[in-house]
Motif scaffolding. Structure first.
Motif, PDB file in Angstrom:
ATOM      1  N   VAL A 456       0.841  -1.200   0.000  1.00 43.79           N
ATOM      2  CA  VAL A 456       0.000   0.000   0.000  1.00 43.79           C
ATOM      3  C   VAL A 456       0.874   1.247   0.000  1.00 43.79           C
ATOM      4  O   VAL A 456       0.614   2.221  -0.732  1.00 43.79           O
ATOM      5  N   ASP A 457       1.934   1.241   0.794  1.00 47.34           N
ATOM      6  CA  ASP A 457       2.824   2.402   0.860  1.00 47.34           C
ATOM      7  C   ASP A 457       3.521   2.648  -0.470  1.00 47.34           C
ATOM      8  O   ASP A 457       3.623   3.788  -0.937  1.00 47.34           O
ATOM      9  N   GLY A 461      -1.093   4.975  -2.173  1.00 46.46           N
ATOM     10  CA  GLY A 461      -2.520   5.218  -2.039  1.00 46.46           C
ATOM     11  C   GLY A 461      -3.286   5.163  -3.339  1.00 46.46           C
ATOM     12  O   GLY A 461      -4.460   5.546  -3.380  1.00 46.46           O
ATOM     13  N   ASN A 462      -2.638   4.690  -4.410  1.00 43.94           N
ATOM     14  CA  ASN A 462      -3.294   4.572  -5.713  1.00 43.94           C
ATOM     15  C   ASN A 462      -3.581   3.109  -6.027  1.00 43.94           C
ATOM     16  O   ASN A 462      -2.725   2.238  -5.813  1.00 43.94           O
ATOM     17  N   LEU A 463      -4.765   2.848  -6.546  1.00 42.22           N
ATOM     18  CA  LEU A 463      -5.182   1.469  -6.782  1.00 42.22           C
ATOM     19  C   LEU A 463      -4.406   0.809  -7.913  1.00 42.22           C
ATOM     20  O   LEU A 463      -3.978  -0.340  -7.783  1.00 42.22           O
ATOM     21  N   TYR A 464      -4.203   1.513  -9.006  1.00 45.80           N
ATOM     22  CA  TYR A 464      -3.567   0.888 -10.171  1.00 45.80           C
ATOM     23  C   TYR A 464      -2.141   0.403  -9.879  1.00 45.80           C
ATOM     24  O   TYR A 464      -1.784  -0.731 -10.234  1.00 45.80           O
ATOM     25  N   PRO A 465      -1.288   1.224  -9.243  1.00 46.29           N
ATOM     26  CA  PRO A 465       0.040   0.696  -8.882  1.00 46.29           C
ATOM     27  C   PRO A 465      -0.039  -0.510  -7.950  1.00 46.29           C
ATOM     28  O   PRO A 465       0.770  -1.430  -8.050  1.00 46.29           O
ATOM     29  N   VAL A 491      -2.511 -14.229  -1.350  1.00 48.83           N
ATOM     30  CA  VAL A 491      -3.776 -13.792  -0.754  1.00 48.83           C
ATOM     31  C   VAL A 491      -3.559 -13.222   0.647  1.00 48.83           C
ATOM     32  O   VAL A 491      -4.272 -12.308   1.074  1.00 48.83           O
ATOM     33  N   LEU A 492      -2.551 -13.726   1.338  1.00 39.86           N
ATOM     34  CA  LEU A 492      -2.244 -13.183   2.660  1.00 39.86           C
ATOM     35  C   LEU A 492      -1.750 -11.742   2.574  1.00 39.86           C
ATOM     36  O   LEU A 492      -1.886 -10.972   3.525  1.00 39.86           O
ATOM     37  N   LEU A 493      -1.168 -11.385   1.427  1.00 41.54           N
ATOM     38  CA  LEU A 493      -0.647 -10.037   1.243  1.00 41.54           C
ATOM     39  C   LEU A 493      -1.672  -9.111   0.592  1.00 41.54           C
ATOM     40  O   LEU A 493      -1.814  -7.951   0.973  1.00 41.54           O
ATOM     41  N   ALA A 494      -2.367  -9.651  -0.430  1.00 41.38           N
ATOM     42  CA  ALA A 494      -3.203  -8.798  -1.278  1.00 41.38           C
ATOM     43  C   ALA A 494      -4.517  -8.396  -0.625  1.00 41.38           C
ATOM     44  O   ALA A 494      -4.954  -7.242  -0.754  1.00 41.38           O
ATOM     45  N   GLN A 499      -8.348  -4.292   0.815  1.00 43.64           N
ATOM     46  CA  GLN A 499      -9.434  -3.868   1.709  1.00 43.64           C
ATOM     47  C   GLN A 499      -9.297  -2.405   2.101  1.00 43.64           C
ATOM     48  O   GLN A 499     -10.293  -1.746   2.410  1.00 43.64           O
ATOM     49  N   THR A 500      -8.069  -1.891   2.072  1.00 44.87           N
ATOM     50  CA  THR A 500      -7.887  -0.471   2.386  1.00 44.87           C
ATOM     51  C   THR A 500      -8.531   0.414   1.320  1.00 44.87           C
ATOM     52  O   THR A 500      -8.760   1.606   1.565  1.00 44.87           O
TER      53      THR A 500
END
Length: 662
Positions: A456-457, A461-465, A491-494, A499-500
């Motif tokens: 996420v960092d 904060g952008n979905l596409y990246p 799946v444990l990471l994604a 969800q954020t």
């Protein structure tokens, strides 16, 4: 000479004993599973302890005669096999009998014997997974254990306080997590019954029936030749979620047939590999990862089945179109009458439509009991098995009219099916045990949570990246490990990361699952391509390259589920969402696989690529409508230009003909 004969007799005697033992173990396994499906008398993890030992025993009994345990002579393999079977049995008996004490009385304060047994269990699953599936998964497990111990030496977000050897043994086996954790339990209650069902269908010649259906449907259509693997693999996938088994089964016929009609070996192998990979997303018996998804989401497996129908249809329609574009030029000269004609290119098996009734009815009953009665998966699976066996026995009686012969043949085929199921179970249980170690390390060290927040960092904060990072990580894992492993790791990471952004867990799980399925065609460990290339006698890397071209769209198409979540919700919106995803996918497939060249051809492909991408990932409803209209205009323009290009030729031919008539 006499000594050699005596040695051969002993070897044959032991081999017969080994095969008989596998048959008896297979029968005992299915009986135990049936009793458990009725009574559910204990924790599935405890039953899993026994089944893991059974799996080790069955594989070892078969492998030691083929010198697969260690790369030495037969005697060394026999000695190693005996040691493995004994060690596995001792560990299983110990953990089974000590199950309550390990969970409650000695939790966190284990005895030296506990640690010894845990060490043996860890060694067995890592070593046997290495011998069964290759080095990739065991290396991942070993690296995970090293990371768990040497945590303080790692830099940045990888750093953690480190775990002691005793703690590593506890989390991996002694606490009855890791090797004996949720993956082990899920395989008992959700997966194994379908492994047996698939084995029984194969034991009764279900593959021949599927091939014959495909031949009946397609033999009068020239371009249907290369669609046969697509249809056969789709049907095979309804009861087997294994891509490797799918390639080996249907590919043993379809690949040589395609080669016989001039299709290049690597393309023939690639077509079968991609088509068979889709078997893992084909309901009702989807891949193993789908059962684990149900466990993760805490839903009944039928919910995953219902989610899977529309994506499976999209997969196979897209694959069929890609195959058509990839092979159209190769089969233009084929005479349709030759399809199904000569015995050297087809399997001459007498076709009887009624033979498919046991398969169809048992699958229908499976879905009916799951959807309307919501019975336990294990129970529903046995309903399907008993229905299949009962109808199959009636079919055999009706066909042969000889009671004793029918019973003998039925018993022999049932035995073959049970052995097939038990052997498939063996590889599954041991592999999941090894992967349980990796999952446990990710959770206990906190690495899974760190990676999720790190993604996420990095994405800012952008979905596409973020989606790009998920694709990269999932593809990276897929290059080294199987579908189940890639799904579990990613799946444990994604899911926490997605969800954020407010994306529902079921969408995140299914997206990752769909991408993870592609591990079967992603080198360097592309199991479907490996089997396909072997049958086709083609280059493994060339087969992988062709498979990646045919299946390229599937590496990005699953992310469209985020924009069209209705496609997974089995309601009226599913049809609209599914149609839009399919339209976008077909445009991308045309852009990638069309043979059109020149400025006009490349320009047209570029426009299809742009329109397809916009439809799959719309930024607004208006842009989506513009893209759809653009596709319609582009197709209409292609038709008009084609007619204009053909008109002068037709006019000239007609004029010449009129002059000749005069």
């Amino acid at each position: 000479m006499q000594q050699q004969s005596t040695g051969d007799n002993k070897k044959n005697g032991w081999l017969t004993f080994s095969r008989a033992a596998i048959v008896l173990i297979s029968i005992a396994t299915i009986v135990t599973l049936y009793i458990y499906s009725i009574l559910f008398w204990d924790d599935p993890r405890r039953i899993g302890i026994l089944f893991l030992s059974i799996s080790v025993t069955v594989w070892t009994l078969g492998a030691m005669w083929q010198r697969k345990i260690i790369p030495w002579g037969l005697k060394w393999n026999l000695a190693a096999g005996v040691l493995i079977v004994l060690a596995s049995a001792v560990v299983a008996v110990y953990f089974y009998t000590q199950f309550p004490q390990l969970l409650y009385e000695r939790a966190g304060n284990n005895s030296p014997t506990d640690f010894v047994m845990g060490s043996i269990a860890i060694f067995l699953v890592i070593f046997l997974t290495w011998r069964m599936t290759g080095s990739a998964i065991p290396i991942v497990a070993i690296v995970a254990l090293i990371y768990a111990y040497f945590g303080p030496l790692f830099p940045g977000f990888l750093n953690h306080p480190g775990l002691s050897l005793s703690r590593i043994l506890q989390m991996s086996a002694v606490e009855l997590q890791g090797i004996y954790g949720s993956l082990n339990a899920a395989s008992i209650t959700l997966v194994i019954i379908f492994v047996f069902f698939g084995g029984l269908v194969l034991g009764f010649g279900g593959l021949d029936y599927i091939i014959n259906i495909s031949m009946k449907v397609l033999k009068s259509f020239k371009y249907g030749l290369t669609q046969m693997p697509v249809i056969a693999s789709m049907l095979f996938g309804t009861f087997s979620g294994s891509s490797a088994a799918n390639v080996a089964g249907t590919g043993s016929f379809t690949i040589p047939m395609m080669k016989g009609f001039g299709i290049k070996p690597q393309i023939a192998g690639a077509i079968e590999s991609v088509a068979s990979t889709g078997g893992q997303v084909m309901p009702p018996v989807m891949g193993i990862a789908a059962f684990l998804m149900a466990d993760f989401l805490g839903v009944h497996y039928i919910e995953i089945v219902l989610m899977g129908f529309a994506p499976a249809v999209i997969f196979y329609l897209s694959t069929a179109f890609a195959v058509f574009l990839r092979t159209r030029s190769s089969i233009d000269a084929i005479d349709p009458e030759k399809l199904g004609g000569d015995g050297s290119q087809t399997r001459r098996v007498k076709f009887d439509a009624a033979e498919g009734i046991p398969i169809a009815v048992s699958l229908a009953l499976l879905l009916f009991t799951l959807i309307f009665y919501r019975v336990a998966i294990l129970t529903a699976g046995f309903y399907a098995i008993f229905t299949f066996l009962g109808l199959r026995l009636l079919y055999d009686f009706n066909r042969k009219r000889k009671v004793l012969k029918t019973i003998r043949d039925f018993a022999a085929r049932t035995k073959d099916g049970l052995v097939e199921g038990t052997q498939n179970m063996a590889g599954l249980m041991v592999m999941l045990g090894c992967m349980g170690i990796v999952v446990r390390v990710l959770v206990i060290t906190g690495l899974a949570q760190k990676l999720a927040f790190g993604m996420v960092d990095i994405a800012g904060g952008n979905l596409y990246p973020l989606l790009f990072l998920i694709l990269a990580v999932c593809t990276l894992f897929g290059m080294a490990v199987s579908t189940v492993v890639a799904y579990l790791l990613v799946v444990l990471l994604a899911v926490p990361a997605l969800q954020t952004f407010g994306i529902p867990p079921f969408v995140s799980h299914f997206t990752v699952f769909y991408i993870a399925v592609l591990s079967a065609i992603t080198p360097p460990v592309a199991i479907a391509c490996a089997v396909g290339a072997s049958i086709a006698k083609a280059s493994y890397l060339k087969t992988c390259k062709e498979a990646m071209m045919i299946g390229a769209v599937f590496f990005i198409m699953p992310f469209s589920f985020i924009w069209y979540p209705e496609v997974l919700q089995h309601n009226l919106g599913t049809l609209v969402s599914g149609a839009l995803i399919l339209l976008g996918s077909l445009n991308l497939i045309y852009a990638i696989n069309s043979q059109s060249g020149g400025m006009t051809g490349y320009g047209r492909r570029a426009l299809h690529f742009v329109f397809g991408g916009i439809i799959l990932f719309p930024t607004s409803a208006l842009i989506n409508v513009i893209a759809i209209v653009g596709v319609a205009v582009l197709l209409a323009l292609q038709v008009v230009l084609k007619r204009i290009a053909m008109a002068p030729k037709g006019f000239q031919i007609s004029k010449i003909k009129m002059q000749n008539d005069e």
